[in-house]
Scaffold this motif. Structure first.
Motif, PDB file in Angstrom:
ATOM      1  N   SER A   1      40.979  49.663  44.930  1.00  0.00           N
ATOM      2  CA  SER A   1      40.628  49.039  43.647  1.00  0.00           C
ATOM      3  C   SER A   1      41.415  49.647  42.500  1.00  0.00           C
ATOM      4  N   LYS A   2      41.665  50.960  42.555  1.00  0.00           N
ATOM      5  CA  LYS A   2      42.414  51.619  41.489  1.00  0.00           C
ATOM      6  C   LYS A   2      43.869  51.149  41.462  1.00  0.00           C
ATOM      7  N   ILE A   3      44.360  50.707  42.606  1.00  0.00           N
ATOM      8  CA  ILE A   3      45.750  50.272  42.695  1.00  0.00           C
ATOM      9  C   ILE A   3      45.902  48.803  42.315  1.00  0.00           C
ATOM     10  N   LEU A   4      44.942  47.993  42.699  1.00  0.00           N
ATOM     11  CA  LEU A   4      45.070  46.553  42.524  1.00  0.00           C
ATOM     12  C   LEU A   4      44.523  46.059  41.202  1.00  0.00           C
TER      13      LEU A   4
ATOM     14  N   SER B   1      51.416  52.965  47.673  1.00  0.00           N
ATOM     15  CA  SER B   1      50.132  53.604  47.374  1.00  0.00           C
ATOM     16  C   SER B   1      49.003  52.986  48.188  1.00  0.00           C
ATOM     17  N   LEU B   2      49.081  51.685  48.403  1.00  0.00           N
ATOM     18  CA  LEU B   2      48.044  50.998  49.186  1.00  0.00           C
ATOM     19  C   LEU B   2      48.023  51.518  50.623  1.00  0.00           C
TER      20      LEU B   2
ATOM     21  N   VAL C   1      46.578  41.476  41.221  1.00  0.00           N
ATOM     22  CA  VAL C   1      47.399  40.800  42.219  1.00  0.00           C
ATOM     23  C   VAL C   1      47.482  39.306  41.917  1.00  0.00           C
ATOM     24  N   GLU C   2      46.398  38.740  41.443  1.00  0.00           N
ATOM     25  CA  GLU C   2      46.347  37.301  41.234  1.00  0.00           C
ATOM     26  C   GLU C   2      46.488  36.924  39.771  1.00  0.00           C
TER      27      GLU C   2
ATOM     28  N   MET D   1      52.474  42.171  44.432  1.00  0.00           N
ATOM     29  CA  MET D   1      52.437  43.626  44.340  1.00  0.00           C
ATOM     30  C   MET D   1      53.849  44.199  44.340  1.00  0.00           C
ATOM     31  N   THR D   2      54.010  45.325  43.677  1.00  0.00           N
ATOM     32  CA  THR D   2      55.300  45.992  43.588  1.00  0.00           C
ATOM     33  C   THR D   2      55.492  46.948  44.766  1.00  0.00           C
TER      34      THR D   2
END
Length: 342
Positions: A195-198, A223-224, A209-210, A216-217
Motif C-alpha cells: 500500500s505504501k508503494i502503490l 520495491s514491490l 496505479v490507476e 508502475m515505474t
C-alpha cells in the motif's frame, strides 16, 4: 352416469354411435370405420395403402437430407483438420520474417518452429502457466510481479536442475485459494508494505496505479518485489544505460540461475504493437532469442520471440506518457484528473 355420452352441438348430450362385435369374428371392424357388409376390412386396407403412399416419399426425402448432412459434416471436419496454422487469428501479421521490427509470435509458422527448439521449455511452460491476465489495462506491473513470484513459489523442474528450490516465501492469504499458497494481483496489493508503494500520496492516499499516467515505474516494481521476497533476495534494475553487450550478458547470467527471474518494461510501439509502456515476464529460449510471456493476453498472443537486438531496442526507449516527476506530480492531480476525467 355409466353411459357413453358426447356433447350435442345443439345442447345437451347425444348418444355415442356404437356397434356390436361378434366374438367369433376374426376381423372385427374398428371404431370410426365405414362398415362394409361385403368386406369389413375394405376401409382399413384403403387407409393403409394411402398412408404408405404418403409416407414413403417423405422418408426418402429425410433419408437423402440425412446423407447430405453427414457428407457435409465429414467434409467440414476434414477441412478444419487440414487447415494450416497460419490461417488462425493473430497470424496475419505474426510471421515477421520480412520485418525486423516485429516479434515472432508463437502462433505463426516461425513461432512454432522456435517453440519446438526451445532450450528451456520447462521454464517457458511454467512461466506461461503462472502468468495471469492483468485485471485491467493499468495492472501489467502487478500481474508481472504475481507471475515472477509464483514461478519462485512453484519452480520448474528440469534435467539440469531437478531439485531447484528457492527460500520459502510468505504468501499473502487469499480467500479464493486458501489453504493453498498462491499470489494473485489482489493479494499482492493487500499488504501494508504494498500500500505504501502503490498509494499516492501518503497523506490522503488514492490508487496511484490507476491514476494518470497509470501503471508502475521501475522503482515501484523493484520495491514491490522486495515487499514479498525474503531478505536473501535482491532486486536489481537493469537499464539501457548499460551498453548492449553487457546488458545481454547480465540477463544471460540471470537466466542461468534457477532462482533468478526477469520482468521486462518495454515500449510496445518499438515492436510494431499498439500501445505504450508495458510490463511482462521475460525468458531466454535460444542462443539469440528471448520470449515475452505477455500478461495482456486479450491484446497480443501470450508468447512471442524477439532477438537480443529487438529486446534492447524495446527497452532503450522512453514512454512519453510517463515522463514526469513521479510521485510528486501525481500527488498534485485534482480529483477529476485522478479519475482520468481530464
Amino acid at each position: 352416469p355409466g353411459k357413453n355420452r358426447s356433447m350435442n352441438p345443439n345442447g345437451g348430450f347425444a348418444p355415442v354411435p356404437s356397434f356390436t362385435i361378434d366374438e367369433d369374428d376374426e376381423n372385427p371392424p374398428r371404431v370410426g370405420s365405414n362398415l362394409d357388409s361385403s368386406n369389413p376390412n375394405s376401409d382399413i386396407a384403403s387407409k393403409s395403402q394411402f398412408y404408405a403412399e404418403q409416407t414413403f416419399p417423405k422418408l426418402a426425402v429425410w433419408f437423402a437430407l440425412f446423407l447430405a448432412g453427414l457428407f457435409l459434416g465429414l467434409t467440414v471436419g476434414l477441412s478444419l483438420n487440414m487447415t494450416p496454422v497460419s490461417t488462425f487469428p493473430f497470424n496475419s501479421a505474426s510471421d515477421p520474417d520480412s520485418s525486423s521490427d516485429s516479434p515472432i509470435y508463437v502462433s505463426s509458422p516461425s513461432g512454432v518452429s522456435l517453440l519446438n527448439t526451445v532450450s528451456s521449455l520447462p521454464s517457458l511452460l511454467q512461466t506461461a502457466f503462472h502468468s495471469p491476465v492483468q485485471i485491467n489495462q493499468a495492472n501489467c506491473g502487478i500481474a508481472t510481479t504475481a507471475s515472477l513470484l509464483n514461478t519462485l513459489l512453484h519452480p520448474p523442474l528440469s534435467p539440469s536442475s531437478p531439485s531447484s528450490s528457492s527460500p520459502p516465501l510468505t504468501v499473502p492469504p487469499t480467500t479464493s485459494y486458501s489453504p493453498y499458497p498462491y499470489y494473485t494481483q489482489s493479494s499482492i496489493r493487500s499488504t501494508p508494505c504494498t500500500s505504501k508503494i502503490l498509494n499516492t500520496p501518503p497523506s490522503s492516499p488514492f490508487d496511484g496505479v490507476e491514476a494518470p499516467p497509470y501503471g508502475m515505474t521501475l522503482t515501484q516494481i523493484s520495491s514491490l518485489l522486495s515487499c514479498h521476497l525474503p531478505p536473501s533476495y535482491t532486486s536489481r534494475i537493469l537499464t539501457t544505460s548499460t551498453p548492449y553487450p553487457s546488458f545481454l550478458s547480465t540477463l544471460d547470467s540471470c537466466f542461468s540461475n534457477p532462482t533468478c527471474r526477469v520482468g521486462l518494461n518495454f515500449l510496445r510501439s518499438s515492436l510494431s504493437q499498439p500501445g505504450g509502456g508495458h510490463w511482462s515476464p521475460l525468458l531466454k529460449t535460444h542462443s539469440n532469442y528471448y520470449a515475452i510471456i505477455d500478461v495482456a493476453k486479450y491484446k497480443e498472443p501470450d508468447v512471442y520471440f524477439l532477438t537480443g537486438e529487438m529486446l534492447y531496442g524495446s527497452v532503450d526507449n522512453v514512454d512519453d506518457c510517463g515522463v514526469w516527476d513521479w510521485p510528486s506530480a501525481q500527488e498534485g492531480l485534482s480529483e477529476d484528473e485522478r479519475g482520468g476525467e481530464v
